[in-house]
Design a protein around this motif. Sequence first.
Motif, mmCIF file in Angstrom:
data_model
loop_
_atom_site.group_PDB
_atom_site.id
_atom_site.type_symbol
_atom_site.label_atom_id
_atom_site.label_comp_id
_atom_site.label_asym_id
_atom_site.label_seq_id
_atom_site.Cartn_x
_atom_site.Cartn_y
_atom_site.Cartn_z
ATOM 1 N N PRO A 3 0.830 -1.210 0.000
ATOM 2 C CA PRO A 3 0.000 0.000 0.000
ATOM 3 C C PRO A 3 0.859 1.253 0.000
ATOM 4 C CG PRO A 3 -0.786 -1.577 1.625
ATOM 5 C CD PRO A 3 0.535 -2.072 1.140
ATOM 6 N N ALA A 4 0.252 2.366 -0.388
ATOM 7 C CA ALA A 4 0.985 3.623 -0.383
ATOM 8 C C ALA A 4 1.514 3.929 1.021
ATOM 9 C CB ALA A 4 0.083 4.751 -0.876
ATOM 10 N N LEU A 5 0.677 3.707 2.031
ATOM 11 C CA LEU A 5 1.118 3.829 3.427
ATOM 12 C C LEU A 5 0.490 2.696 4.213
ATOM 13 C CD1 LEU A 5 2.483 5.210 5.815
ATOM 14 C CD2 LEU A 5 0.480 6.688 6.029
ATOM 15 N N GLN A 6 1.335 1.890 4.816
ATOM 16 C CA GLN A 6 0.849 0.777 5.631
ATOM 17 C C GLN A 6 1.200 1.068 7.094
ATOM 18 O OE1 GLN A 6 2.874 -3.130 5.777
ATOM 19 N NE2 GLN A 6 0.960 -3.953 4.961
ATOM 20 N N GLY A 23 -4.180 18.825 1.893
ATOM 21 C CA GLY A 23 -3.238 18.511 0.844
ATOM 22 C C GLY A 23 -2.740 17.091 0.745
ATOM 23 N N LEU A 24 -3.263 16.140 1.516
ATOM 24 C CA LEU A 24 -2.771 14.766 1.396
ATOM 25 C C LEU A 24 -3.347 14.136 0.132
ATOM 26 C CD1 LEU A 24 -1.371 12.180 2.414
ATOM 27 C CD2 LEU A 24 -3.471 11.666 3.669
ATOM 28 N N THR A 25 -2.459 13.558 -0.688
ATOM 29 C CA THR A 25 -2.861 12.815 -1.873
ATOM 30 C C THR A 25 -2.256 11.429 -1.785
ATOM 31 O OG1 THR A 25 -2.960 14.829 -3.225
ATOM 32 C CG2 THR A 25 -2.810 12.724 -4.388
ATOM 33 N N VAL A 26 -3.114 10.418 -1.899
ATOM 34 C CA VAL A 26 -2.651 9.030 -1.826
ATOM 35 C C VAL A 26 -3.072 8.327 -3.103
ATOM 36 C CG1 VAL A 26 -2.751 6.858 -0.559
ATOM 37 C CG2 VAL A 26 -2.854 9.022 0.684
ATOM 38 N N ARG A 27 -2.087 7.822 -3.836
ATOM 39 C CA ARG A 27 -2.358 7.027 -5.035
ATOM 40 C C ARG A 27 -2.071 5.574 -4.685
ATOM 41 N NH1 ARG A 27 0.878 11.406 -7.114
ATOM 42 N NH2 ARG A 27 -0.465 12.985 -8.060
ATOM 43 N N GLY A 28 -3.133 4.859 -4.399
ATOM 44 C CA GLY A 28 -3.001 3.504 -3.868
ATOM 45 C C GLY A 28 -3.815 3.388 -2.605
ATOM 46 N N CYS A 29 -3.492 2.433 -1.791
ATOM 47 C CA CYS A 29 -4.274 2.152 -0.587
ATOM 48 C C CYS A 29 -3.610 2.767 0.640
ATOM 49 C CB CYS A 29 -4.420 0.643 -0.409
ATOM 50 S SG CYS A 29 -5.348 0.167 1.068
ATOM 51 N N LEU A 30 -4.400 3.442 1.468
ATOM 52 C CA LEU A 30 -3.955 3.922 2.769
ATOM 53 C C LEU A 30 -4.459 2.916 3.798
ATOM 54 C CD1 LEU A 30 -2.753 6.081 4.647
ATOM 55 C CD2 LEU A 30 -4.946 7.265 4.560
ATOM 56 N N GLU A 31 -3.539 2.235 4.471
ATOM 57 C CA GLU A 31 -3.914 1.114 5.326
ATOM 58 C C GLU A 31 -3.638 1.453 6.786
ATOM 59 O OE1 GLU A 31 -3.540 -3.746 5.423
ATOM 60 O OE2 GLU A 31 -2.240 -2.577 4.109
ATOM 61 N N ASN A 70 -7.628 4.927 -5.391
ATOM 62 C CA ASN A 70 -7.317 3.529 -5.718
ATOM 63 C C ASN A 70 -8.570 2.936 -6.364
ATOM 64 O OD1 ASN A 70 -5.755 1.209 -5.865
ATOM 65 N ND2 ASN A 70 -6.475 0.447 -3.899
ATOM 66 N N PRO A 71 -8.859 3.312 -7.600
ATOM 67 C CA PRO A 71 -10.159 2.993 -8.205
ATOM 68 C C PRO A 71 -10.400 1.520 -8.465
ATOM 69 C CG PRO A 71 -8.675 3.960 -9.826
ATOM 70 C CD PRO A 71 -7.997 4.083 -8.502
ATOM 71 N N CYS A 72 -9.413 0.675 -8.241
ATOM 72 C CA CYS A 72 -9.600 -0.760 -8.475
ATOM 73 C C CYS A 72 -9.672 -1.560 -7.184
ATOM 74 C CB CYS A 72 -8.466 -1.302 -9.343
ATOM 75 S SG CYS A 72 -8.447 -0.609 -11.017
ATOM 76 N N GLY A 73 -9.788 -0.896 -6.034
ATOM 77 C CA GLY A 73 -9.833 -1.625 -4.768
ATOM 78 C C GLY A 73 -10.152 -0.701 -3.612
ATOM 79 N N ASP A 74 -9.607 -1.002 -2.447
ATOM 80 C CA ASP A 74 -9.846 -0.201 -1.251
ATOM 81 C C ASP A 74 -8.937 1.019 -1.246
ATOM 82 O OD1 ASP A 74 -11.737 -1.950 -0.301
ATOM 83 O OD2 ASP A 74 -10.307 -3.133 0.862
ATOM 84 N N ALA A 75 -9.531 2.184 -1.105
ATOM 85 C CA ALA A 75 -8.734 3.402 -0.962
ATOM 86 C C ALA A 75 -8.255 3.568 0.473
ATOM 87 C CB ALA A 75 -9.548 4.616 -1.396
ATOM 88 N N LEU A 76 -9.087 3.182 1.428
ATOM 89 C CA LEU A 76 -8.716 3.249 2.848
ATOM 90 C C LEU A 76 -9.135 1.941 3.501
ATOM 91 C CD1 LEU A 76 -7.768 4.683 5.451
ATOM 92 C CD2 LEU A 76 -10.086 5.607 5.666
ATOM 93 N N LYS A 77 -8.177 1.231 4.079
ATOM 94 C CA LYS A 77 -8.476 0.026 4.844
ATOM 95 C C LYS A 77 -8.188 0.352 6.303
ATOM 96 C CE LYS A 77 -7.509 -4.102 3.506
ATOM 97 N NZ LYS A 77 -8.887 -4.598 3.315
ATOM 98 N N VAL A 129 -12.097 13.257 -0.642
ATOM 99 C CA VAL A 129 -12.461 12.570 -1.880
ATOM 100 C C VAL A 129 -11.799 11.203 -1.879
ATOM 101 C CG1 VAL A 129 -12.315 12.584 -4.395
ATOM 102 C CG2 VAL A 129 -12.732 14.716 -3.165
ATOM 103 N N SER A 130 -12.591 10.189 -2.195
ATOM 104 C CA SER A 130 -12.069 8.830 -2.265
ATOM 105 C C SER A 130 -12.534 8.177 -3.549
ATOM 106 C CB SER A 130 -12.543 8.011 -1.056
ATOM 107 O OG SER A 130 -12.221 6.652 -1.224
ATOM 108 N N ARG A 131 -11.595 7.617 -4.283
ATOM 109 C CA ARG A 131 -11.908 6.785 -5.457
ATOM 110 C C ARG A 131 -11.488 5.373 -5.112
ATOM 111 N NH1 ARG A 131 -14.382 10.546 -5.891
ATOM 112 N NH2 ARG A 131 -14.406 12.161 -7.486
ATOM 113 N N GLY A 132 -12.430 4.604 -4.606
ATOM 114 C CA GLY A 132 -12.155 3.294 -4.042
ATOM 115 C C GLY A 132 -12.881 3.183 -2.716
#
Length: 638
Positions: free
Chosen positions: A262-265, A280-288, A307-314, A331-334
């Motif tokens: 993930p972008a941040l685990q 201003g936080l931008t996360v491309r991928g999953c924030l876990e 993360n339009p193909c899965g979980d944006a925030l777990k 804003v969340s895409r996922g």
Amino acid sequence: MTTDGHPLDGDAPEGWGPHALRVWEAYRRGEWCDDVPEVDAAVLRRVLLAPPPPVPGYLARLRLRGARVTGTLDLAEADIACAVRLHRCVLDKAPRLDGARFGALELRDCDLPGLGAAGARFDRECTLLDCRIDGTVTLRSSTVGAGLALDRSVLTAPADGPALDAESLSVEEDFSANGTTCTGPVYLNSSQVRNTVGFRGAHLRGPGVHLQAPELHVGGGLYLDGGFTSEGPINLYGASIGGSVHLEDATLTGTGQGRGEPALQLLCATVGGDIQASRGLTVRGCLELRDTSVRGTVTLKRARLDNPCGDALKADRLHVGGNLNFRGGFVSRGTVDLCDARVGGSILFEGADLTAPVGEDTTDTALRAHGAEVGAEFNCCNGFTAHGRVAVGGVTIRARLCFRGAHIDTPAEKRALTCRRSTAAELVLSFSEAPEGVVDLSHSRVGVLRDDPATWPRTLVLEGFAYDGVQPVLPARDRLPWLDHDPGGFVPGPYEQLGAHYRQHGRDADARIVLLARQRKLRRTLSRPARAWGVLQDVTVGYGYRPQRAVWLLAALFAAGTTLFAAHPPAPSGDGTPPGFQPAIYTLDVLIPVVDFGQQTAYAPHGALRWAVVALVTAGWLLATTVATGLNRVLQRN
């Protein structure tokens, strides 16, 4: 010079050139040596390992500025008590400091092809400021008695190694890499920093870049903010952060959702303060944030998770002592996953925009929070928009679950809001517009339900839904259409619940209207004989909710029978002397089956009068049975 060639105290070694002699004398006086363009690394080694005595009144130390150091500065396992400071120097070879001990080490604005200091000890600070290092900086298992600073340096990893290897590092004060650029992996595994760790404005970039810091222990805060960027995943699995984690103005990019990707685990971690990403936080991928405990608040206002193909925030099983804040343009895409989260304060999504992932192997869920427990409010209102399902089944909310002004965009055949088996003190369902998809409130329990007839869902599941009050208080005929939106057809429970609500609040007439409507709906599901019997009960006594109807029917039949038998009295029957004929009493004897006044046995009808008696007897039995059924229902209800 002694007879064996060794220098006397204060004398330089024999055969040294002018540059080496200048370094020697500068060391004895502890002054900056900035007039030597080039010096051999062996000279520095000789000065540091067999130092001359200081000039009286001066502090001996190595301070070199603007020089090129040729050869390898090999100080491995050396014990150097003085401070070593190199400014604007160029080192041809990577220094070897493994296992060495320094009073202090400072490299400022230097160029070098790497630095090896595994297991080194720095009694005071160790600083590499504004340096350009084309190779690995190794500080693995090193100890720094004060602060470690890599600010504004540029670290470029070799093809097969990291840019910074600081596993099991121990720093007694702060670790700072503010403004640093690392092209390659950074390792801080199992490191310990007593105060803060700062990567403010730092850039981690290049192929294979990632920050590995599992089991990192930080006594203060962790700063990944101020324009911090990472083009690879950040792994903080099991980290312990005593202060807050700062992510303001950061851009994080991951490579997927697998372990370590993930972008941040921040998984199974503890944070003693807050997680701050309010701008201003931008996360491309999953924030876990799974299984992590945060004593303060988690603020993701205005953050963008993509993360339009899965979980944006777990964040399943996340524990937060304060609020979980997604307000103000989040804003969340996922999918945003908050399943089984424990939040001591509120979960706030006012103004947030969530979009479910797309793809064959993805769900249609924009927000998932099954089993969450919230100490105050769960607000998805005031501009909240979900392009996909909102699933909050099994949640426990001590205050309010609010969807006032919310917009949930799903197709008509899909689930829009799933709120099954949930508990809340108040539920607000006044959407900005009626949801096209299914809203499922089955088996939930709320204290007060607040809704808006103008935005009632087109499909609504209310089986087992219980409430103590409904606002606004509508007449029963205006509230009844609310019960007709179940996709499975007629369900009796919601009618009973609404009727009980009206009775509880002293509105018996409205309760009877609702319960009568329930019986009429139920009649459509019965067999033909049962439906016929139901029609009779409806017409005569309104299923027990209109008992006055039977009274009026009996009165009408009594009057008609009395008039008929007065004009055409029946003939006496039997051999004895009959009692005097009384038309009214004879009518009662015929009409009411459980009453015997002796008139019906004493007089027998004849001709067409016989059919009138049969009709009265039949009507009496039917009316008496329906009245008894209605009275029984009234008694049971009361």
